[in-house]
Design a protein around this motif. Structure first.
Motif, short mmCIF file in Angstrom:
data_model
loop_
_atom_site.label_atom_id
_atom_site.label_comp_id
_atom_site.label_asym_id
_atom_site.label_seq_id
_atom_site.Cartn_x
_atom_site.Cartn_y
_atom_site.Cartn_z
N VAL A 10 0.84 -1.20 0.00
CA VAL A 10 0.00 0.00 0.00
C VAL A 10 0.87 1.25 0.00
O VAL A 10 0.64 2.19 -0.78
CB VAL A 10 -0.95 0.00 1.21
CG1 VAL A 10 -1.64 1.35 1.36
CG2 VAL A 10 -1.99 -1.10 1.06
N LEU A 11 1.87 1.29 0.86
CA LEU A 11 2.76 2.45 0.89
C LEU A 11 3.46 2.64 -0.45
O LEU A 11 3.61 3.77 -0.94
CB LEU A 11 3.78 2.31 2.02
CG LEU A 11 3.22 2.36 3.45
CD1 LEU A 11 4.36 2.23 4.47
CD2 LEU A 11 2.44 3.65 3.70
N HIS A 12 3.89 1.54 -1.06
CA HIS A 12 4.54 1.63 -2.37
C HIS A 12 3.59 2.23 -3.41
O HIS A 12 3.99 3.10 -4.20
CB HIS A 12 5.00 0.24 -2.81
CG HIS A 12 5.56 0.20 -4.20
ND1 HIS A 12 6.87 0.55 -4.49
CD2 HIS A 12 4.98 -0.13 -5.39
CE1 HIS A 12 7.07 0.44 -5.79
NE2 HIS A 12 5.95 0.03 -6.36
N LEU A 13 2.35 1.78 -3.41
CA LEU A 13 1.38 2.29 -4.38
C LEU A 13 1.09 3.77 -4.16
O LEU A 13 0.70 4.47 -5.10
CB LEU A 13 0.08 1.48 -4.28
CG LEU A 13 0.15 0.05 -4.84
CD1 LEU A 13 -1.04 -0.77 -4.38
CD2 LEU A 13 0.21 0.10 -6.37
N LEU A 14 1.29 4.24 -2.94
CA LEU A 14 1.08 5.66 -2.64
C LEU A 14 2.37 6.47 -2.76
O LEU A 14 2.41 7.64 -2.37
CB LEU A 14 0.50 5.80 -1.23
CG LEU A 14 -0.89 5.18 -1.03
CD1 LEU A 14 -1.34 5.33 0.42
CD2 LEU A 14 -1.92 5.81 -1.97
N GLY A 15 3.42 5.83 -3.28
CA GLY A 15 4.65 6.55 -3.55
C GLY A 15 5.64 6.60 -2.41
O GLY A 15 6.54 7.45 -2.42
N MET A 16 5.51 5.70 -1.44
CA MET A 16 6.40 5.72 -0.27
C MET A 16 7.12 4.39 -0.12
O MET A 16 6.56 3.32 -0.40
CB MET A 16 5.60 6.03 1.00
CG MET A 16 5.07 7.45 1.06
SD MET A 16 4.04 7.76 2.52
CE MET A 16 2.49 6.98 2.01
N ASP A 17 8.35 4.45 0.35
CA ASP A 17 9.16 3.28 0.65
C ASP A 17 8.91 2.90 2.11
O ASP A 17 9.21 3.69 3.02
CB ASP A 17 10.63 3.60 0.41
CG ASP A 17 11.56 2.42 0.67
OD1 ASP A 17 11.13 1.42 1.29
OD2 ASP A 17 12.74 2.51 0.28
N HIS A 18 8.39 1.71 2.34
CA HIS A 18 8.03 1.33 3.71
C HIS A 18 9.25 1.23 4.62
O HIS A 18 9.13 1.34 5.85
CB HIS A 18 7.26 0.00 3.71
CG HIS A 18 8.11 -1.22 3.46
ND1 HIS A 18 8.53 -2.04 4.47
CD2 HIS A 18 8.61 -1.74 2.32
CE1 HIS A 18 9.24 -3.04 3.96
NE2 HIS A 18 9.31 -2.87 2.66
N GLU A 19 10.44 1.05 4.06
CA GLU A 19 11.65 1.00 4.88
C GLU A 19 12.19 2.39 5.20
O GLU A 19 12.97 2.55 6.15
CB GLU A 19 12.72 0.16 4.18
CG GLU A 19 12.35 -1.31 4.04
CD GLU A 19 13.44 -2.12 3.37
OE1 GLU A 19 14.29 -1.51 2.68
OE2 GLU A 19 13.46 -3.35 3.55
#
Length: 334
Positions: free
Chosen positions: A299-308
Motif C-alpha cells: 500500500v505504501l509503495h502504491l502511494l509513492g512511499m518506501d516502507h523501509e
C-alpha cells in the motif's frame, strides 16, 4: 482487539499508529480545510476497541483520524458555535484562545502537544466553513443518491458513508477509512458470525454490497480510480468447519487467522487477478501467503512511499508501519 490492531497498525498490541496516520505523516495534507485522515464509522456504533482503531499512537497527534458521524448533516459534534452566539463574541473567544496559546508558548516553548493543539484549533475553525458543504449529500443528483442506495433502508447508512467518502476525496482528504460493523452486542451488529454465519453475513452484505459497487462505479466514471487506491479488508476469516456444541452441528463459524481474503482496486494495480491460494478446505494459506506487513508495504509503495524509509524515532527505535518486515507484492502491480 489484537486482530484489528494488527490489521490497522501491523502490531497485535495497541499504542502503535494506524496505517491512515502513517499515510498522513508520510504524505501530509493536501487541503488545509479538512483533516488528512478521516474515519467514517458504522452508524450503529464504533468497532471493538473504539477510537484506538484510528489512533496516531506515538506519531504527532495531528495525524490521528478524525471520526465523522455520517448520520448527521454536521458530522462533528460541537463543531459549530452554539445558536445565539454572535460572530463578534465568537471572534473574541478565538482571540482570547490565541492569546492564551501565545502566553503558554512563551513559558514552555513550542512543544509537540501544544503545536498539535494549536493546529487542531485552527483546523476546527476552517472546518466550520468546509464541513457543512462537503457533508451535504443533498447536493448530489437524485440518481447518484439512488445508485448508492440512500433511498433504501438497508443500504442507506453505508451508502451515506461511501458517498461522503468520495466527496471527501474530491476535497483533498488523503485517507478515508470506512468501517462496516459496530462493537459486540446481541443481536450482533457486525460480521462476527459465531451463531449463524449465513444469516449474519447475508444481513451485513446486504448493507454494503450496493454502496461499495456504486463507489467503484462512481470513482471510475469520474476518472478518480486512476489515482485512488481502494482497499477492502477484514481482520480475519472464518473457519471452514462449524462452531457448535459437542452434541450438534451448528450454523456458526469461528475466527480463522490462517486464511482470509481482501481485495484492492485502482491506482497502480493489475485488474482482474487473484494472488495466493488456500488449501483444499480453505483453512490455511498454502500458496503465496501474504502477511499484513507485506500488505502495508505494498500500500505504501502504491502511494509513492518506501516502507523501509518511512520511519519515526520513538523510544530509541526508528519505528515503521512494517516493523522490520514486509515486502512489496510486485506480481500484483501494473
Amino acid at each position: 482487539t489484537p486482530a484489528t490492531f494488527q490489521q490497522n497498525t501491523g502490531f497485535q498490541l495497541n499504542g502503535f499508529p494506524v496505517m491512515g496516520s502513517w499515510i498522513s505523516y508520510g504524505l501530509g495534507a493536501e487541503t488545509e480545510d479538512l483533516p488528512a485522515y478521516v474515519v467514517l464509522p458504522d452508524a450503529r456504533g464504533y468497532p471493538a476497541g473504539g477510537t484506538i482503531n484510528w489512533s496516531n499512537g506515538f506519531l504527532p497527534s495531528t495525524h490521528q483520524g478524525v471520526a465523522f458521524d455520517t448520520s448527521s448533516s454536521i458530522p462533528i459534534p460541537d463543531l459549530l458555535p452554539p445558536e445565539g452566539l454572535s460572530s463578534k463574541t465568537d471572534a473574541a473567544s478565538r482571540a482570547l484562545l490565541a492569546s492564551l496559546n501565545a502566553r503558554d508558548l512563551e513559558r514552555h516553548g513550542l512543544e509537540d502537544a501544544m503545536r498539535a493543539r494549536i493546529r487542531s484549533h485552527e483546523l476546527a475553525a476552517r472546518m466550520q466553513l468546509s464541513v457543512p458543504g462537503v457533508a451535504d449529500l443533498e447536493q448530489e443528483h437524485p440518481a447518484t443518491r439512488a445508485m448508492y442506495g440512500l433511498d433504501q433502508e438497508a443500504t442507506r447508512d453505508f451508502g451515506r458513508s461511501c458517498l461522503l467518502g468520495r466527496r471527501l476525496l474530491e476535497k483533498g482528504v488523503r485517507f478515508v477509512q470506512l468501517i462496516s460493523g459496530g462493537s459486540f452486542g446481541s443481536p450482533r451488529i457486525n460480521w462476527d458470525g459465531h451463531e449463524d454465519m449465513r444469516r449474519n453475513h447475508d444481513r451485513e452484505a446486504l448493507r454494503i454490497d450496493q454502496p461499495v459497487a456504486a463507489l467503484l462505479r462512481d470513482l471510475k466514471q469520474r476518472g478518480m480510480l486512476e489515482d485512488t487506491l481502494v482497499l477492502f479488508t477484514t481482520e480475519f476469516g472464518r473457519t471452514p468447519y462449524a462452531q457448535s456444541a459437542a452434541d450438534k452441528v451448528g450454523p456458526g463459524r469461528d475466527h480463522n487467522m490462517y486464511a482470509f481474503s481482501l481485495w484492492m482496486a485502482g491506482a497502480g494495480l493489475k485488474p482482474g487477478m487473484a494472488y495466493g491460494e488456500t488449501d483444499e478446505i480453505g483453512l490455511k494459506a498454502s500458496r503465496n501467503p501474504v502477511h499484513w506487513h507485506d500488505f502495508h508495504a505494498t500500500v505504501l509503495h502504491l502511494l509513492g512511499m518506501d516502507h523501509e524509509a518511512l520511519t519515526f524515532y520513538h523510544n530509541g527505535i526508528e519505528r515503521r508501519l512494517t516493523n522490520v518486515h514486509g515486502k512489496v507484492l510486485r506480481p500484483i502491480l501494473s
